[in-house]
Design an enzyme around this catalytic site. Structure first.
Site, PDB file in Angstrom:
ATOM      1  N   SER A 139       0.856  -1.183   0.000  1.00  0.00           N
ATOM      2  CA  SER A 139       0.000   0.000   0.000  1.00  0.00           C
ATOM      3  C   SER A 139       0.889   1.229   0.000  1.00  0.00           C
ATOM      4  O   SER A 139       2.011   1.189   0.535  1.00  0.00           O
ATOM      5  CB  SER A 139      -0.895  -0.001   1.242  1.00  0.00           C
ATOM      6  OG  SER A 139      -1.510   1.254   1.425  1.00  0.00           O
ATOM      7  N   TYR A 152      -2.344   0.439   9.944  1.00  0.00           N
ATOM      8  CA  TYR A 152      -2.339  -0.342   8.703  1.00  0.00           C
ATOM      9  C   TYR A 152      -1.043  -0.108   7.933  1.00  0.00           C
ATOM     10  O   TYR A 152      -0.404  -1.052   7.449  1.00  0.00           O
ATOM     11  CB  TYR A 152      -3.540   0.060   7.849  1.00  0.00           C
ATOM     12  CG  TYR A 152      -3.635  -0.659   6.526  1.00  0.00           C
ATOM     13  CD1 TYR A 152      -4.099  -1.963   6.455  1.00  0.00           C
ATOM     14  CD2 TYR A 152      -3.297  -0.014   5.336  1.00  0.00           C
ATOM     15  CE1 TYR A 152      -4.212  -2.625   5.233  1.00  0.00           C
ATOM     16  CE2 TYR A 152      -3.400  -0.666   4.120  1.00  0.00           C
ATOM     17  CZ  TYR A 152      -3.859  -1.968   4.068  1.00  0.00           C
ATOM     18  OH  TYR A 152      -3.965  -2.611   2.855  1.00  0.00           O
TER      19      TYR A 152
END
Length: 231
Positions: A139, A152
C-alpha cells in the site's frame, strides 16, 4: 499447469487476479474467510476449465495455512504465492492516539505474521518451481504518512521489509511487493466510509501484476500505476 495460492481471493483484487490467472490456465488454491462468497468465486473461475480449490479459513491459523499448501501440492506444487489477505486494524481507521491495540495486533497478525507463516510453509515448493514467485500486496500507506493510516501502514511497511529481505535470502525466487494504488474495494470502503470519490476497479490494476509475471523483473517493490504507464 502452474499453480497459485491467493489469499483474500473471494472478492476485490484477489478475485480479479484469480480470474486473470484462471483465464491463462493457472490452477488455483483460493482462501477467504467468508465460505459462501468464496464458493461462488471458485465456481465462476472453474468455468475457465482450470482446477480451483477453495478453502475458507483465517490465514492467522497455522493449520489453515498448512491446508492451503497441501492443496497446492495436490495440484502439482506452488509456482506463485500471493499474500493479499489484509486487515485494517480499525474500521473506520483511527488516529494513533485512539487506535485499539488489539486492532493493531490483528493487523500485524494478518498482514505480517500470517504472510510470513504462509511463505515458510510454501517455501520448499516455491524453491522446487522453475519460476517460484511471491507477491505481497502493499500500500502507499507503507511508504507515505497519512492521518489515521498509521496502524495499517506500519503493518504494510513491515511486510514490505520482509519481502525485501526474502528477495535477498532467496535469489532464485522472484519476490515482489506490489502497491496497487487506489481501488474501489470493501477494504477501502471500511477504512474511509465517508469518502465518496470514485476509485478504479481492482480489475484495472491486474495488468500490472500480469506484466510482472510475464517479464519477471528483479525482486523488489513495484507500483502498479508505474507498471501500467510503462505498458
Amino acid at each position: 499447469m502452474p499453480v497459485a495460492i491467493i489469499t483474500g481471493a473471494s472478492k476485490g483484487l484477489g478475485r480479479a487476479l484469480a480470474e486473470a490467472l484462471a483465464a491463462r490456465g493457472w490452477d488455483l488454491v483460493l482462501d477467504a474467510r467468508t465460505a459462501e462468497v468464496l464458493k461462488e468465486t471458485a465456481a465462476a473461475l472453474a468455468g475457465h476449465g482450470t482446477r480451483v480449490t477453495a478453502l475458507p479459513g483465517d490465514v492467522t491459523d497455522p493449520a489453515h495455512r498448512s491446508e492451503l499448501v497441501a492443496a497446492a501440492w495436490q495440484l502439482g506444487g506452488v509456482d506463485l504465492l500471493v499474500n493479499n489477505a489484509s486487515a485494517l486494524g480499525a474500521e473506520p481507521l483511527a488516529r494513533l492516539e485512539g487506535l485499539p491495540l488489539d486492532g493493531l495486533r490483528r493487523a500485524l497478525e494478518v498482514n505480517v505474521v500470517a504472510a510470513l507463516g504462509l511463505v515458510q510453509e510454501a517455501l520448499s515448493l516455491l524453491r522446487a518451481s522453475e519460476a517460484g514467485t511471491v507477491i505481497t500486496v502493499s500500500s502507499d500507506a507503507a511508504a507515505e504518512a497519512y492521518e489515521t493510516w498509521g496502524g495499517y501502514g506500519a503493518s504494510k511497511a513491515a511486510l514490505d521489509h520482509l519481502a525485501a529481505v526474502l528477495g535477498e535470502e532467496e535469489p532464485r525466487l522472484r519476490v515482489w511487493a506490489v502497491d496497487p494504488g487506489d481501488m474501489a474495494t470493501d477494504l477501502y470502503a471500511a477504512a474511509v466510509p465517508d469518502d465518496a470519490d470514485p476509485r478504479p476497479a481492482p480489475t484495472s490494476v491486474v495488468p500490472a501484476f500480469l506484466r510482472l509475471l510475464d517479464e519477471r523483473p528483479a525482486s523488489g517493490r513495484y507500483g502498479a500505476p508505474s507498471l501500467l504507464e510503462g505498458r
